[in-house]
Structures are given as structure tokens and as C-alpha cells.
Design a protein around this motif. Structure first.
Motif, PDB file in Angstrom:
ATOM      1  N   CYS A 106     -95.501  -0.686 -68.576  1.00 57.85           N
ATOM      2  CA  CYS A 106     -96.423  -1.073 -67.515  1.00 57.85           C
ATOM      3  C   CYS A 106     -97.500  -0.006 -67.368  1.00 57.85           C
ATOM      4  CB  CYS A 106     -95.700  -1.272 -66.179  1.00 57.85           C
ATOM      5  SG  CYS A 106     -95.060   0.253 -65.446  1.00 57.85           S
ATOM      6  N   TYR A 107     -98.614  -0.429 -66.777  1.00 61.02           N
ATOM      7  CA  TYR A 107     -99.668   0.491 -66.346  1.00 61.02           C
ATOM      8  C   TYR A 107     -99.611   0.585 -64.825  1.00 61.02           C
ATOM      9  CZ  TYR A 107    -102.127   0.248 -70.888  1.00 61.02           C
ATOM     10  OH  TYR A 107    -102.480   0.341 -72.212  1.00 61.02           O
ATOM     11  N   SER A 155     -97.227  -0.755 -56.500  1.00 60.94           N
ATOM     12  CA  SER A 155     -97.619  -1.874 -57.342  1.00 60.94           C
ATOM     13  C   SER A 155     -97.972  -1.359 -58.727  1.00 60.94           C
ATOM     14  CB  SER A 155     -98.824  -2.611 -56.734  1.00 60.94           C
ATOM     15  OG  SER A 155     -99.939  -1.730 -56.588  1.00 60.94           O
ATOM     16  N   VAL A 156     -98.036  -2.261 -59.691  1.00 62.46           N
ATOM     17  CA  VAL A 156     -98.439  -1.906 -61.054  1.00 62.46           C
ATOM     18  C   VAL A 156     -99.638  -2.760 -61.445  1.00 62.46           C
ATOM     19  CG1 VAL A 156     -96.084  -1.256 -61.655  1.00 62.46           C
ATOM     20  CG2 VAL A 156     -96.909  -3.550 -62.227  1.00 62.46           C
ATOM     21  N   GLN A 157    -100.418  -2.240 -62.392  1.00 58.66           N
ATOM     22  CA  GLN A 157    -101.645  -2.931 -62.796  1.00 58.66           C
ATOM     23  C   GLN A 157    -101.385  -4.024 -63.823  1.00 58.66           C
ATOM     24  OE1 GLN A 157    -103.301   0.907 -63.915  1.00 58.66           O
ATOM     25  NE2 GLN A 157    -105.000   0.562 -62.525  1.00 58.66           N
ATOM     26  N   LYS A 158    -100.443  -3.757 -64.728  1.00 57.78           N
ATOM     27  CA  LYS A 158    -100.184  -4.709 -65.806  1.00 57.78           C
ATOM     28  C   LYS A 158     -98.840  -4.411 -66.436  1.00 57.78           C
ATOM     29  CE  LYS A 158    -102.319  -4.387 -69.882  1.00 57.78           C
ATOM     30  NZ  LYS A 158    -103.354  -4.482 -70.937  1.00 57.78           N
ATOM     31  N   LEU A 159     -98.164  -5.449 -66.918  1.00 58.84           N
ATOM     32  CA  LEU A 159     -96.965  -5.323 -67.734  1.00 58.84           C
ATOM     33  C   LEU A 159     -97.316  -5.782 -69.148  1.00 58.84           C
ATOM     34  CD1 LEU A 159     -94.466  -7.045 -65.279  1.00 58.84           C
ATOM     35  CD2 LEU A 159     -94.993  -4.617 -65.417  1.00 58.84           C
ATOM     36  N   GLN A 160     -96.714  -5.127 -70.146  1.00 58.38           N
ATOM     37  CA  GLN A 160     -96.990  -5.499 -71.527  1.00 58.38           C
ATOM     38  C   GLN A 160     -95.693  -5.640 -72.311  1.00 58.38           C
ATOM     39  OE1 GLN A 160    -100.958  -4.024 -73.426  1.00 58.38           O
ATOM     40  NE2 GLN A 160     -99.889  -2.243 -72.636  1.00 58.38           N
ATOM     41  N   MET A 161     -95.734  -6.525 -73.293  1.00 60.62           N
ATOM     42  CA  MET A 161     -94.618  -6.713 -74.219  1.00 60.62           C
ATOM     43  C   MET A 161     -95.164  -6.619 -75.644  1.00 60.62           C
ATOM     44  SD  MET A 161     -93.030 -10.095 -72.341  1.00 60.62           S
ATOM     45  CE  MET A 161     -91.452 -10.157 -73.170  1.00 60.62           C
ATOM     46  N   SER A 188    -104.141  -9.660 -76.170  1.00 63.16           N
ATOM     47  CA  SER A 188    -105.375  -9.032 -76.631  1.00 63.16           C
ATOM     48  C   SER A 188    -105.306  -8.615 -78.087  1.00 63.16           C
ATOM     49  CB  SER A 188    -105.710  -7.806 -75.773  1.00 63.16           C
ATOM     50  OG  SER A 188    -104.691  -6.830 -75.880  1.00 63.16           O
ATOM     51  N   ILE A 189    -104.104  -8.389 -78.611  1.00 64.98           N
ATOM     52  CA  ILE A 189    -103.914  -8.035 -80.017  1.00 64.98           C
ATOM     53  C   ILE A 189    -102.745  -8.832 -80.565  1.00 64.98           C
ATOM     54  CG2 ILE A 189    -104.851  -5.693 -79.785  1.00 64.98           C
ATOM     55  CD1 ILE A 189    -101.936  -4.684 -79.734  1.00 64.98           C
ATOM     56  N   ARG A 190    -102.652  -8.883 -81.863  1.00 68.08           N
ATOM     57  CA  ARG A 190    -101.575  -9.633 -82.501  1.00 68.08           C
ATOM     58  C   ARG A 190    -100.232  -9.004 -82.147  1.00 68.08           C
ATOM     59  NH1 ARG A 190     -99.254  -9.990 -87.921  1.00 68.08           N
ATOM     60  NH2 ARG A 190    -100.269  -8.009 -88.414  1.00 68.08           N
ATOM     61  N   GLY A 191     -99.301  -9.835 -81.679  1.00 64.84           N
ATOM     62  CA  GLY A 191     -97.952  -9.373 -81.408  1.00 64.84           C
ATOM     63  C   GLY A 191     -97.730  -8.796 -80.027  1.00 64.84           C
ATOM     64  N   ASN A 192     -98.650  -9.057 -79.081  1.00 65.87           N
ATOM     65  CA  ASN A 192     -98.401  -8.554 -77.725  1.00 65.87           C
ATOM     66  C   ASN A 192     -98.597  -9.652 -76.693  1.00 65.87           C
ATOM     67  OD1 ASN A 192    -101.238  -8.715 -76.989  1.00 65.87           O
ATOM     68  ND2 ASN A 192    -100.995  -6.870 -75.764  1.00 65.87           N
ATOM     69  N   LEU A 193     -98.031  -9.439 -75.511  1.00 62.98           N
ATOM     70  CA  LEU A 193     -98.299 -10.265 -74.334  1.00 62.98           C
ATOM     71  C   LEU A 193     -98.640  -9.332 -73.186  1.00 62.98           C
ATOM     72  CD1 LEU A 193     -95.449 -12.975 -74.389  1.00 62.98           C
ATOM     73  CD2 LEU A 193     -97.858 -13.279 -75.003  1.00 62.98           C
ATOM     74  N   GLU A 194     -99.532  -9.779 -72.308  1.00 60.15           N
ATOM     75  CA  GLU A 194     -99.959  -8.972 -71.176  1.00 60.15           C
ATOM     76  C   GLU A 194     -99.827  -9.805 -69.909  1.00 60.15           C
ATOM     77  OE1 GLU A 194    -103.814  -7.355 -72.043  1.00 60.15           O
ATOM     78  OE2 GLU A 194    -103.197  -6.672 -74.037  1.00 60.15           O
ATOM     79  N   ASN A 228    -107.230 -13.058 -73.384  1.00 64.98           N
ATOM     80  CA  ASN A 228    -107.556 -12.380 -72.127  1.00 64.98           C
ATOM     81  C   ASN A 228    -109.053 -12.321 -71.869  1.00 64.98           C
ATOM     82  OD1 ASN A 228    -107.962 -10.501 -74.215  1.00 64.98           O
ATOM     83  ND2 ASN A 228    -107.411  -8.752 -72.920  1.00 64.98           N
ATOM     84  N   ASP A 229    -109.860 -12.802 -72.817  1.00 65.06           N
ATOM     85  CA  ASP A 229    -111.315 -12.836 -72.648  1.00 65.06           C
ATOM     86  C   ASP A 229    -111.834 -14.200 -72.191  1.00 65.06           C
ATOM     87  OD1 ASP A 229    -111.640 -10.169 -73.618  1.00 65.06           O
ATOM     88  OD2 ASP A 229    -111.421 -10.923 -75.667  1.00 65.06           O
ATOM     89  N   ILE A 230    -110.984 -15.205 -72.189  1.00 65.15           N
ATOM     90  CA  ILE A 230    -111.457 -16.567 -71.950  1.00 65.15           C
ATOM     91  C   ILE A 230    -112.075 -16.724 -70.563  1.00 65.15           C
ATOM     92  CG2 ILE A 230    -110.704 -18.966 -71.669  1.00 65.15           C
ATOM     93  CD1 ILE A 230    -108.701 -18.445 -73.950  1.00 65.15           C
TER      94      ILE A 230
END
Length: 274
Positions: A106-107, A155-161, A188-194, A228-230
Motif C-alpha cells: 500500500c501507499y 487511511s491509505v492512498q492505494k493498495l497494489q497487487m 497501469s502495468i502488465r501484471g498488476n492491479l491497483e 487507470n487512464d480511462i
């Protein structure tokens, strides 16, 4: 002078595959700035995780970071807008993540935190070679991420996998989109979720900053390549998909540029501001 704003993603958009800002892209951003445009990096990264080559550009006054969870005034060094996930909810999502073969983090407050055993597996799970160093350089390994988050943050800004297997990535994405309520899931990149608060997205960040700066929304341009840019591609007056963008981004865009390794940002800005 009429005001404009140029918003651009970094990975897969402004940055080349080997994470450089080309001289032509730099000159094109400088050109747009000279014609009255605010130049706004708009990224899933935290501000300190942005490359020096971007942060050191002298004409950048604002940045949208962590997928819109934070709108940052660079010169004043202050946050203008926050949209975060409450810490107890983040713990619930961590528990759901345990159902999948992944590492996660997380961030919070502009920095990354990762379970130590996951941090040690980053080379195995972060598919993109150029992202591995960045993942490790902007995260602190902790022994128990749940206790650490609850003890230190409201609180946290973002979780990533991060996934080593694309099929597992797809399975997790489908499950989380059906299961989570109040959060949005992007990549945002191949192989991740945000995972962000549903109110934290690049489109909302773009609309907020245009209003804050007095820039008509029709005078905004946004470049992106990933899911995430849509939201910002749709929100901008001129949404531009990179040639290497996923199909969903291209369908949302008004223009399709050349790819990130072909100075697609520069070629488009030269036409718009030249």
C-alpha cells in the motif's frame, strides 16, 4: 493569455519502455508551457516515485499522483485534494488479497509499505523488469503490514497487487470488481492491479485541477495508455490514447497518437501547440 492544461501518464505514455524522457518529449512539453499550458504529470506513482527527469522539469507546478488520490502543488509543497481508503477497510482488502497468488502493498502519506516476505519476492512477482527497481526503492518492508497500517495511518492512498501469472491477475481482477464496493480497480502495468477509493481517479483529479486553476475543461489534453487512464481520457477536452494503449483506452479517446517509444506525446503536442 488563454490557459490550457496538459495531463499525461508516465509509464507507457511519456516514458519510453526503458523509462526515459526523450529530448523531443521534453521540448514539446516546454513548447506547450510557453503557449500557456500547465504541465501536469498524472500517474499511479507517488510523487517521490516519479523519475528525477520528470520531477526536475522546471515548468511543472502541479501533479496528480496515486491515480488521483492526491493532487499536489509542487512549488508550495502541499496537497490540494485527497481521496483515500480508511485503514480498517484496507485491512479487509488485504484479507481478500490472500485468496490469490500475489504480493501486495500500500501507499500511505506518500510512501510505500510491503510485507517483508512479499518484498523479498518482488523480483519473482513484478513482471516488468524496469519496474522491479522502482518497486523496491519506494517501499519499506515491514514485518506485519496490517499492524503497521492500523498503528500508523488513518487511511491509505492505494493498495497494489503484483502477479507472476497473468491468468491469476485476470481472475483476481474479475473477482475484485464483483466483490469490492466503494473502491475502483485498475491497472497501469502488465501484471498488476491497483485499488483506490472510488472517488480517487485521474478524471476527478483533472476536473478538480482545471477548476482550481481556472482552465476551461475543453482546453485540457490528456495522454494515457492503461485502464487507470480511462477516466481522464474521457474527462479531458481532448483525450489522447497512445499507440501502445489497451483497446479500452483507444475506444475512449478522441485521438490515437504514436507509441511511447515513438515520441507520441511530442508529435501530438507539436500539432496542437506548434
Amino acid at each position: 493569455m488563454e490557459r490550457y492544461a496538459v495531463f499525461f501518464d508516465l509509464d507507457g505514455t511519456l516514458l519510453t519502455t526503458d523509462k526515459r524522457v526523450t529530448e523531443r518529449n521534453r521540448r514539446a512539453l516546454e513548447l506547450a508551457h510557453s503557449k500557456g499550458a500547465y504541465i501536469v504529470p498524472t500517474t499511479g506513482r507517488i510523487y517521490d516515485g516519479m523519475p528525477d527527469a520528470v520531477r526536475e522539469l522546471p515548468f511543472i507546478d502541479y501533479a496528480i499522483t496515486v491515480n488521483g488520490a492526491e493532487v499536489y502543488d509542487v512549488k508550495a509543497g502541499c496537497v490540494l485534494k485527497r481521496e483515500e481508503i480508511p485503514a480498517p477497510r484496507a485491512i479487509e482488502i488485504f484479507d481478500i488479497m490472500e485468496e490469490f497468488d500475489c504480493i501486495y502493498d500500500c501507499y500511505a502519506k506518500g510512501w510505500g509499505y510491503m510485507q517483508r516476505e512479499h518484498y523479498e519476492k518482488a523480483d519473482e512477482y513484478v513482471i516488468e523488469q524496469h519496474m522491479r527497481k522502482m518497486v523496491k526503492s519506494v517501499r519499506t518492508p515491514v514485518d506485519d503490514i496490517r499492524k503497521y497500517v492500523i498503528s500508523n495511518f488513518e487511511s491509505v492512498q492505494k493498495l497494489q497487487m503484483f502477479f507472476r501469472d497473468i491468468e491469476e491477475n485476470i481472475r483476481a481482477s474479475e473477482y475484485l470488481k464483483k466483490t469490492l464496493d466503494g473502491e475502483c480497480i485498475t491497472s497501469s502495468i502488465r501484471g498488476n492491479l491497483e485499488i483506490n477509493s472510488e472517488r480517487a481517479n485521474k478524471g476527478e483529479g483533472l476536473r478538480f485541477l482545471c477548476s482550481y486553476l481556472g482552465v476551461p475543461i475543453e482546453n485540457s489534453v490528456a495522454f494515457g495508455d492503461g485502464s487507470n487512464d480511462i477516466t481522464m481520457i474521457r474527462a479531458a477536452g481532448t483525450g489522447v490514447a497512445m499507440g501502445n494503449a489497451i483497446d479500452e483506452v483507444k475506444r475512449a479517446a478522441k485521438l490515437v497518437a504514436a507509441g511511447n517509444d515513438e515520441d507520441g506525446v511530442a508529435l501530438t503536442l507539436e500539432k496542437l501547440f506548434g
